[in-house]
Structures are given as structure tokens and as C-alpha cells.
Enzyme design. Structure first.
Site: not given
Ligand SMILES: Nc1ncnc2c1ncn2[C@@H]1O[C@H](COP(=O)(O)OS(=O)(=O)O)[C@@H](OP(=O)(O)O)[C@H]1O
Ligand SMILES: Nc1ncnc2c1ncn2[C@@H]1O[C@H](COP(=O)(O)OP(=O)(O)O)[C@@H](O)[C@H]1O
Length: 273
Positions: A103-104, A106, A108, A110-111, A133, A177
């Protein structure tokens, strides 16, 4: 007459009762296979003991090894061990599998990964979280976010996840991914429906509004280039086993999301060996 270089425990008695030196590696390998076939992984007695008891032939068959060329590795040989995935699963009381959360940023991932790991752990299940990450802090520190590096990132994590599943662990991989082809390649690595894809189907606007790391803001102002969902693609899954989405406009709580996955595992027999 015993050979001074071979310890007495490694000598087999021939029918004449005279100790003879044996090719230990050859016999041990065969004894292991016999023990594995007996279904106990070799725990009930030493392979050597079974050989003494005549459960294995005293004239080991020398099979011609089948060498392979894989990628840039040439003349390599797969080596099997008598303790395999079934034995490890029996010990752990679960089925090794890969839960792939996509997923995108943010959305969720990792949560859910951590909440699920916690729920399973509290029920006595063995889990391991592979977070995109986190892995970029070590194993994948040499990779950027350009398309081919993301592909290599996913390939490596897919291979690692496969090893964890083979170890009998419930492996929870949480990565953006973004490419369908890469996710499907990981699925193909893991046999027997052991790959469970979880799609965090949350609208970009919600992910962007959360923006816990401030990355969307940096991407919108051009300070990060090629950010997924902003100026880099995300290909939504079409056939995920599990889809996590808004319910009546609200995101389910982390525990509710984790329980949705846990229920799937329970109903599909993953939480028993
Ligand atoms: N350009 C760009 N695009 C997307 N994400 C970025 C980028 N640069 C840094 N980050 C940070 O890297 C985390 C994603 O790493 P991933 O290894 O999951 O990415 S991927 O699957 O290879 O696309 C991702 O973490 P999550 O927010 O937990 O998804 C971001 O914090
Ligand atoms: N079910 C949920 N309800 C409300 N906030 C959430 C929920 N899941 C995640 N969050 C919040 O959203 C943000 C992104 O979550 P995170 O797990 O870091 O996403 P990702 O790993 O996809 O980037 C964090 O601040 C987290 O606390």
C-alpha cells in the site's frame, strides 16, 4: 586394527566383527535420509544407530549429483537436510507463510504488521516482521527508489520472506511494493498458497493527510522526486486475499485490521501445523 585418524565412534563393525573405517559422510547422509523417512526427523535415535540396527543398507548407493546453473552461479548443488519445513512446523504448531502487506506510504502497513505480530505472539505464534523502511537501513541500503531498485528491493525481501516461511515462521512483510509484477514474482516464490497478500486500500488523500514523516509535503514541493502516489506509480492489486479499506468512511482501528488478517489465518488453517 583401527585407523589412528578416525575416532572409534566413527567406525562400523563389519560382520567379521573387525572394525572397518567407513566413508562417514556418505553413511551419515544416508542414515539421515532413513531417519527422515521414519518421520521423526532423526530425533528418535542417531542415524548411525539405525544403520547398526540394519535399517539402512550397509552398501550406500552413490547417486550422481545433479549440478545446476542459476543466474550467475554455475555448478551448484542443492543440499537437503532431514529436518525440513514439516518438522519445524510441527514443533511450532503453525504453518510457515508470508503475509505481504502492500500500500501507499502512510496507509498503515507498519501499523497492521506490528499489531498483527503482537496478536499472534500473544496467542503463542512465532512471527517476524520485515519492514521496508527498516530493511533499507541494512540489507537494502544500497538501493534507491528508482523502478529497478524497487524491483530488486522486493525481490530480496521476497527471498528472505520465503526463508522465514520455510523456517515455519509467520513472516509479515510490509513494503509499498508498487509494482504488480514484483509482488506476483514474490508470490510465485512461495508454494502451496503460503503467500497472503494484504492490500491497504486507503485513498491517497487520507495517506497524505496523515503524512507522519512529512514526506508527502516534501514530494509536493518537489524536494523528493519519484514519491509513490505523487510522481511515481502505485499499481493496486486486483486479487488480494485480504483488502483493508474504510468502513463507513472510517479507517478500522489497528486492532480491528490485525484481527481481520488473524481471522483469515485461523479460518484457512495457518495457525495449526
Ligand atoms: N520516493 C519514495 N517513494 C516512496 N517511499 C519513500 C520514498 N523515499 C523515501 N521513502 C520512504 O521509504 C519507505 C518505503 O520503502 P519500501 O522499501 O517499502 O519501498 S518500495 O517497496 O521499494 O517501493 C516509505 O515508508 P512507508 O511510509 O512506511 O511506506 C517512505 O518512508
Ligand atoms: N487504523 C488506523 N487508524 C488511524 N491511524 C492509523 C491507522 N493505522 C495507521 N495509522 C497512522 O497512520 C500513520 C501511517 O501509518 P504507518 O503504519 O506508518 O503507515 P505505512 O507503514 O504504510 O507508511 C501513522 O501515524 C499511524 O499511526
Amino acid at each position: 586394527m583401527s585407523s589412528p585418524s578416525i575416532p572409534p565412534s566413527l567406525l562400523l563393525r563389519a560382520s567379521t566383527s573387525a572394525p572397518v573405517a567407513v566413508n562417514w559422510r556418505k553413511h551419515a547422509a544416508r542414515a539421515s535420509v532413513v531417519a527422515a523417512l521414519a518421520g521423526d526427523g532423526g530425533c528418535a535415535g542417531s542415524g548411525m544407530e539405525q544403520l547398526r540396527q540394519g535399517k539402512a543398507s550397509s552398501s550406500p548407493v552413490q547417486e550422481k549429483p545433479v549440478m545446476s546453473n542459476i543466474g550467475k552461479s554455475t555448478n551448484i548443488l542443492w543440499h537437503d537436510c532431514p529436518i525440513g519445513q514439516p518438522e519445524r512446523q510441527k514443533l511450532l504448531g503453525q504453518k510457515g507463510c508470508v503475509i505481504w502487506i502492500t500500500g501507499l506510504s502512510g496507509s498503515g502497513k507498519s501499523t497492521v504488521a506490528c499489531a498483527l505480530s503482537r496478536e499472534l505472539h500473544c496467542r503463542g505464534h512465532h512471527t517476524y516482521v520485515l519492514d521496508g523502511d527498516n530493511l533499507r537501513h541494512g540489507l537494502n541500503r544500497d538501493l534507491s527508489f528508482k523502478a529497478e531498485d524497487r524491483t530488486e528491493n522486493i525481490r530480496r525481501v521476497g527471498e528472505v520472506a520465503k526463508l522465514f516461511a520455510d523456517a515455519g515462521t509467520i513472516c509479515i512483510a510490509s513494503l509499498i511494493s508498487p509494482y504488480r509484477r514484483d509482488r506476483d514474482a514474490c508470490r510465485a516464490l512461495v508454494p502451496d498458497s503460503r503467500f497472503i497478500e494484504v492490500f491497504m486500500d486507503l485513498p491517497l488523500e487520507i495517506c497524505e493527510a496523515r503524512d507522519p514523516k512529512g514526506l508527502y509535503k516534501l514530494a509536493r514541493t518537489g524536494k523528493i522526486k519519484g514519491f509513490t502516489g505523487v510522481d511515481d506509480p502505485y499499481e493496486s492489486p486486483v486479487n488480494s486475499e485480504i483488502v483493508i479499506k474504510l468502513e463507513e468512511g472510517e479507517c478500522p482501528s489497528p486492532k480491528a485490521m490485525a484481527m481481520q488478517v488473524l481471522l483469515y489465518l485461523e479460518q484457512n488453517g495457518y495457525l495449526q501445523a
